[in-house]
Every structure is written in C-alpha cells, then in structure tokens.
Design a protein around this motif. Sequence first.
Motif, PDB file in Angstrom:
ATOM      1  N   GLU A  41       0.825  -1.208   0.000  1.00  0.00           N
ATOM      2  CA  GLU A  41       0.000   0.000   0.000  1.00  0.00           C
ATOM      3  C   GLU A  41       0.858   1.257   0.000  1.00  0.00           C
ATOM      4  OE1 GLU A  41      -3.663   2.062   2.560  1.00  0.00           O
ATOM      5  OE2 GLU A  41      -2.507   0.394   3.411  1.00  0.00           O
ATOM      6  N   GLU A  42       1.938   1.247   0.772  1.00  0.00           N
ATOM      7  CA  GLU A  42       2.813   2.419   0.832  1.00  0.00           C
ATOM      8  C   GLU A  42       3.470   2.684  -0.527  1.00  0.00           C
ATOM      9  OE1 GLU A  42       4.257   2.493   5.509  1.00  0.00           O
ATOM     10  OE2 GLU A  42       5.194   1.076   4.114  1.00  0.00           O
ATOM     11  N   PHE A  43       3.910   1.622  -1.199  1.00  0.00           N
ATOM     12  CA  PHE A  43       4.517   1.834  -2.517  1.00  0.00           C
ATOM     13  C   PHE A  43       3.473   2.320  -3.516  1.00  0.00           C
ATOM     14  CE2 PHE A  43       5.639   0.663  -6.805  1.00  0.00           C
ATOM     15  CZ  PHE A  43       6.924   1.173  -6.909  1.00  0.00           C
ATOM     16  N   TYR A  44       2.305   1.708  -3.504  1.00  0.00           N
ATOM     17  CA  TYR A  44       1.233   2.117  -4.424  1.00  0.00           C
ATOM     18  C   TYR A  44       0.894   3.593  -4.222  1.00  0.00           C
ATOM     19  CZ  TYR A  44      -3.308   2.091  -6.812  1.00  0.00           C
ATOM     20  OH  TYR A  44      -4.362   2.363  -7.657  1.00  0.00           O
ATOM     21  N   ASN A  45       0.793   4.013  -2.980  1.00  0.00           N
ATOM     22  CA  ASN A  45       0.491   5.415  -2.698  1.00  0.00           C
ATOM     23  C   ASN A  45       1.606   6.338  -3.183  1.00  0.00           C
ATOM     24  OD1 ASN A  45      -1.938   4.742  -1.516  1.00  0.00           O
ATOM     25  ND2 ASN A  45      -1.142   4.784   0.587  1.00  0.00           N
ATOM     26  N   ALA A  46       2.850   5.894  -3.046  1.00  0.00           N
ATOM     27  CA  ALA A  46       3.981   6.717  -3.490  1.00  0.00           C
ATOM     28  C   ALA A  46       3.935   6.977  -4.985  1.00  0.00           C
ATOM     29  CB  ALA A  46       5.299   6.039  -3.116  1.00  0.00           C
ATOM     30  N   MET A  47       3.272   6.092  -5.731  1.00  0.00           N
ATOM     31  CA  MET A  47       3.191   6.232  -7.182  1.00  0.00           C
ATOM     32  C   MET A  47       1.893   6.892  -7.655  1.00  0.00           C
ATOM     33  SD  MET A  47       6.039   5.014  -8.256  1.00  0.00           S
ATOM     34  CE  MET A  47       5.676   4.945 -10.002  1.00  0.00           C
ATOM     35  N   THR A  48       0.921   7.052  -6.753  1.00  0.00           N
ATOM     36  CA  THR A  48      -0.395   7.516  -7.201  1.00  0.00           C
ATOM     37  C   THR A  48      -0.954   8.704  -6.423  1.00  0.00           C
ATOM     38  OG1 THR A  48      -1.476   5.877  -5.763  1.00  0.00           O
ATOM     39  CG2 THR A  48      -1.061   5.225  -8.060  1.00  0.00           C
ATOM     40  N   VAL A  49      -0.342   9.085  -5.326  1.00  0.00           N
ATOM     41  CA  VAL A  49      -0.823  10.224  -4.532  1.00  0.00           C
ATOM     42  C   VAL A  49       0.014  11.450  -4.896  1.00  0.00           C
ATOM     43  CG1 VAL A  49      -1.120  11.172  -2.211  1.00  0.00           C
ATOM     44  CG2 VAL A  49      -1.632   8.752  -2.655  1.00  0.00           C
ATOM     45  N   LEU A  50      -0.656  12.507  -5.312  1.00  0.00           N
ATOM     46  CA  LEU A  50       0.018  13.695  -5.845  1.00  0.00           C
ATOM     47  C   LEU A  50       1.123  14.204  -4.928  1.00  0.00           C
ATOM     48  CD1 LEU A  50       0.194  16.020  -7.927  1.00  0.00           C
ATOM     49  CD2 LEU A  50      -1.564  17.201  -6.592  1.00  0.00           C
ATOM     50  N   GLU A  51       0.812  14.398  -3.654  1.00  0.00           N
ATOM     51  CA  GLU A  51       1.796  14.973  -2.735  1.00  0.00           C
ATOM     52  C   GLU A  51       3.019  14.074  -2.570  1.00  0.00           C
ATOM     53  OE1 GLU A  51      -2.136  16.722  -2.103  1.00  0.00           O
ATOM     54  OE2 GLU A  51      -1.418  14.640  -2.160  1.00  0.00           O
ATOM     55  N   LEU A  52       2.798  12.762  -2.601  1.00  0.00           N
ATOM     56  CA  LEU A  52       3.918  11.832  -2.445  1.00  0.00           C
ATOM     57  C   LEU A  52       4.782  11.783  -3.703  1.00  0.00           C
ATOM     58  CD1 LEU A  52       2.144   8.884  -0.561  1.00  0.00           C
ATOM     59  CD2 LEU A  52       3.415  10.825   0.389  1.00  0.00           C
ATOM     60  N   VAL A  53       4.151  11.843  -4.867  1.00  0.00           N
ATOM     61  CA  VAL A  53       4.915  11.859  -6.120  1.00  0.00           C
ATOM     62  C   VAL A  53       5.732  13.146  -6.217  1.00  0.00           C
ATOM     63  CG1 VAL A  53       4.767  11.801  -8.635  1.00  0.00           C
ATOM     64  CG2 VAL A  53       3.246  10.362  -7.270  1.00  0.00           C
TER      65      VAL A  53
END
Length: 214
Positions: A96-108
Amino acid sequence: MAKWGEGDPRWIVEERPDATNVNNWHWLVTISVNESNPTADILKDFMHRHGKEVIAQQLGNYVKMQTNNRPSNNVTSSNLYTTTLNLGHTFQCTAEEFYNAMTVLELVQAFTRSPVKLEAEVGGKFELFHGNIHGEFVELVPNKKIVQRWRSKRWPAEHYSTVTFTIEQKDDHTEVRVLQIGVPQSETDSTRANWEYYYWDSIKRTFGFGSFIV
C-alpha cells in the motif's frame, strides 16, 4: 533535482529541409584585397556592391543541396526499433505504501522534487520531472498493479511505451516488477539508469523505503 532528459534549446542548431535560417544564424562574408591600386580598388568596390550577395546566395544553395542529398533521419513510431525492459526492485515498505507513493500527488511531488500533474484514475494524465515524462493511466488495481502509457519528451513524437508495475507484498518487504514495452533501442541504457536514479533511489531516500521494517 536535475530534469530527466531535458536539453537546452540554446545549444541546438535546428536543421530544416529548406535550409531556412531558424535561429537567426547568418553568413558573414569578408572581402579583402592585398594590394592598393586602381584595379584593386575597382574590384573591391564591385565585390562590396554585388559580390557578397552572390557568394551568400551560392553558399545557401550549397547548404540546401547538401541537405536535400542527405538521407532522411526522421524517425516515427512506425519505423522505430524498440526493446523491452524487465526490471525488479525490493522496497522495505508495504504494498500500500509503494502504491500510494506512485499515485498520490503529494507523495509523487515529494520523491520527484518538482511540480507534478497527476490524475490517478483510468484515462487520467500524469506529467513528471518538469514535463520530461508524461502519459496516462491505463489500469489501476490498488496495492497490486499500475499500468501506464509512458513516454519521455526526448523520444520520437507520439511514441509511447507501456509500463506495468506489478506490486507483491512479502513478509518483511515489497517486490516490484516493472515491464516496459516499446522503449526506443537508442534510449535503452539511459531509460534503465533513469528508473534506478529518478524513481527507485529517490523513493528510498525520500520515504526511507530502503531500511528494513522492524
């Protein structure tokens, strides 16, 4: 962070099929006569009045002739040789953390260290690294899979690769496989290196995904 694949247009002299001067470059024709006498003065005056234009015109004709005789190096998707990259990487995080890193604007934005355009939905567009990488989302399976149409700005116009991220969580880490189909052969090594530096290393440095989960 450095801009992925971005060149400086000030260093580029554009080639045109019609030999048109596109960057305000111009021919400089200098005429000199070693001797000073009536005949030399007449010749010098004639060349200044008429000769420079004739020489410049002939130089332009020569450049146009050389350009027309040169084989075309235009590259399109229809005649482009491509290859496939099959990459794997391990991250010390949850799927989940990796998926979010690739799909959440602030994380990208955090790991690319640059403004980002991101619409994480099927058909949604993305634009990373100052526009040098862009494309759209084709498929999204939360925490398991991401498929993108993906291209570099330096690739031939309208040529896209297909990138598939397969995310698999293990007991103490997450394995990510990246299959990229349609990479121009001339860009294979640089694309592989850029995945490593601009994505994997940066994600680990930014979020601490290189450290083991305790």
